[in-house]
Design an enzyme around this catalytic site. Sequence first.
Site, mmCIF file in Angstrom:
data_model
loop_
_atom_site.group_PDB
_atom_site.id
_atom_site.type_symbol
_atom_site.label_atom_id
_atom_site.label_comp_id
_atom_site.label_asym_id
_atom_site.label_seq_id
_atom_site.Cartn_x
_atom_site.Cartn_y
_atom_site.Cartn_z
ATOM 1 N N LYS A 180 0.869 -1.477 0.018
ATOM 2 C CA LYS A 180 0.129 0.002 0.105
ATOM 3 C C LYS A 180 1.000 1.211 0.024
ATOM 4 O O LYS A 180 0.459 2.057 -0.560
ATOM 5 C CB LYS A 180 -0.864 0.073 1.164
ATOM 6 C CG LYS A 180 -1.996 -1.082 1.129
ATOM 7 C CD LYS A 180 -3.125 -0.633 2.301
ATOM 8 C CE LYS A 180 -2.424 -0.824 3.678
ATOM 9 N NZ LYS A 180 -1.933 -2.049 3.983
ATOM 10 N N ARG A 209 -9.269 1.612 8.922
ATOM 11 C CA ARG A 209 -8.955 0.020 9.182
ATOM 12 C C ARG A 209 -9.880 -0.836 9.833
ATOM 13 O O ARG A 209 -9.632 -1.790 10.268
ATOM 14 C CB ARG A 209 -7.541 0.419 10.351
ATOM 15 C CG ARG A 209 -6.329 0.007 10.378
ATOM 16 C CD ARG A 209 -5.717 -0.562 9.352
ATOM 17 N NE ARG A 209 -4.232 -0.875 9.700
ATOM 18 C CZ ARG A 209 -3.151 -0.400 9.297
ATOM 19 N NH1 ARG A 209 -3.181 0.936 8.514
ATOM 20 N NH2 ARG A 209 -1.903 -0.730 9.664
ATOM 21 N N ARG A 251 11.345 -6.240 4.451
ATOM 22 C CA ARG A 251 11.063 -4.859 4.304
ATOM 23 C C ARG A 251 12.186 -3.716 4.979
ATOM 24 O O ARG A 251 12.355 -4.004 6.167
ATOM 25 C CB ARG A 251 9.679 -4.371 4.574
ATOM 26 C CG ARG A 251 9.333 -2.986 4.572
ATOM 27 C CD ARG A 251 7.814 -3.111 4.312
ATOM 28 N NE ARG A 251 7.173 -3.094 5.649
ATOM 29 C CZ ARG A 251 5.731 -2.758 5.762
ATOM 30 N NH1 ARG A 251 5.237 -2.301 4.643
ATOM 31 N NH2 ARG A 251 5.364 -2.772 6.972
ATOM 32 N N ARG A 297 11.411 -1.562 10.439
ATOM 33 C CA ARG A 297 10.298 -1.118 11.366
ATOM 34 C C ARG A 297 10.173 -2.075 12.858
ATOM 35 O O ARG A 297 10.131 -3.247 12.396
ATOM 36 C CB ARG A 297 8.928 -1.021 10.804
ATOM 37 C CG ARG A 297 8.893 0.333 10.026
ATOM 38 C CD ARG A 297 7.666 0.191 8.896
ATOM 39 N NE ARG A 297 6.263 -0.206 9.848
ATOM 40 C CZ ARG A 297 5.214 -0.154 9.188
ATOM 41 N NH1 ARG A 297 5.079 0.474 7.974
ATOM 42 N NH2 ARG A 297 4.223 -0.614 9.679
ATOM 43 N N ARG A 355 -0.291 -8.293 13.567
ATOM 44 C CA ARG A 355 -0.856 -7.463 12.775
ATOM 45 C C ARG A 355 -1.764 -7.960 11.688
ATOM 46 O O ARG A 355 -2.798 -7.700 11.345
ATOM 47 C CB ARG A 355 0.321 -6.584 12.061
ATOM 48 C CG ARG A 355 0.857 -5.443 13.059
ATOM 49 C CD ARG A 355 2.170 -5.029 12.430
ATOM 50 N NE ARG A 355 2.138 -4.126 11.243
ATOM 51 C CZ ARG A 355 3.008 -4.185 10.469
ATOM 52 N NH1 ARG A 355 4.126 -4.759 10.175
ATOM 53 N NH2 ARG A 355 2.748 -3.484 9.362
HETATM 54 P P1 AMP Z 1 0.986 0.970 8.811
HETATM 55 O O1 AMP Z 1 2.188 1.728 8.588
HETATM 56 O O2 AMP Z 1 -0.486 1.472 7.881
HETATM 57 O O3 AMP Z 1 1.106 -0.266 8.706
HETATM 58 O O4 AMP Z 1 0.589 1.304 10.372
HETATM 59 C C1 AMP Z 1 1.400 1.112 11.426
HETATM 60 C C2 AMP Z 1 0.673 0.927 12.810
HETATM 61 O O5 AMP Z 1 -0.105 2.454 13.070
HETATM 62 C C3 AMP Z 1 -0.555 -0.013 12.726
HETATM 63 O O6 AMP Z 1 -0.119 -1.338 13.142
HETATM 64 C C4 AMP Z 1 -1.329 0.595 13.831
HETATM 65 O O7 AMP Z 1 -0.751 0.402 15.113
HETATM 66 C C5 AMP Z 1 -1.194 2.284 13.563
HETATM 67 N N1 AMP Z 1 -2.280 2.559 12.743
HETATM 68 C C6 AMP Z 1 -2.165 2.945 11.509
HETATM 69 N N2 AMP Z 1 -3.326 3.485 10.718
HETATM 70 C C7 AMP Z 1 -4.181 3.227 11.429
HETATM 71 C C8 AMP Z 1 -5.468 3.223 11.862
HETATM 72 N N3 AMP Z 1 -6.289 3.673 10.676
HETATM 73 N N4 AMP Z 1 -6.180 3.082 12.850
HETATM 74 C C9 AMP Z 1 -5.465 2.590 14.018
HETATM 75 N N5 AMP Z 1 -4.404 2.308 14.289
HETATM 76 C C10 AMP Z 1 -3.596 2.705 12.832
#
Ligand code: AMP
Length: 217
Positions: free
Chosen positions: A13, A88, A127, A160, A171
């Site tokens: 994404k 999400r 990654r 990360r 996750r």
């Molecule tokens: P991502 O980079 O999109 O994988 O997001 C990393 C982390 O940020 C996720 O595992 C959540 O802990 C938090 N996060 C990102 N977007 C959201 C969201 N829309 N709602 C809640 N937590 C989020």
Amino acid sequence: MRLVLVGPPGAGKGTQAEFIAANFGIPKISTGDIFRANVSGGTELGRMAKKYMDAGDLVPDEVTNAMVRDRLAEPDAADGFLLDGFPRNVAQAEVLNGMLDELGSPLSVVLDLEVDFEEVVKRLSGRRTCKKCGHVWHLEFDPPSTGGVCDKCGGELYQRDDDQPGTVRRRLEVYADQTAPLIDFYRNEDRLVAIDALGAVEDVTERAIAALTPFAD
Ligand code: AMP
């Protein structure tokens, strides 16, 4: 174009969001990037979000929704945007619909990047992200020419915290339980377009742009 990207963690994404947003001239709004910027900046929001992120859980909806509401009110989002990582869960999707109703500008389309779970685990474990420009590399599929350094800007690459195996498992569970139901939610709203997100990055971008172009104003 007002666009949402959905798909499991590791579907690409973030990578595709950069190219798609540039192609349609819209800002990319990534909730994960905003949280990570707050974590590195040591803000109160960052400190609060970090414990959820490190556990692989979602940051509470009230916090995330308020952050997105503020971001969508910025002038650059007035003529369209790409949301990466939000919504999400179905509750966030309903809040987003409410925000966009208030503005009188509903979502144009939701793009689902389809990848199977085995592939996702491989992608997440390899990654590496640039500390400076945020570009995402992959040790196997898109390796930087000098290990540990970003070819684009010379920044240092890091893994990360939430790409460690234990957190990745959590996750993926959170995705299956809370985020995957969004696919039916948006399918029922007749907004969903799905593409196969396997293969070379450029090929997936090409598929994404072809699928989205009919929705551009
Ligand atoms: P991502 O980079 O999109 O994988 O997001 C990393 C982390 O940020 C996720 O595992 C959540 O802990 C938090 N996060 C990102 N977007 C959201 C969201 N829309 N709602 C809640 N937590 C989020």
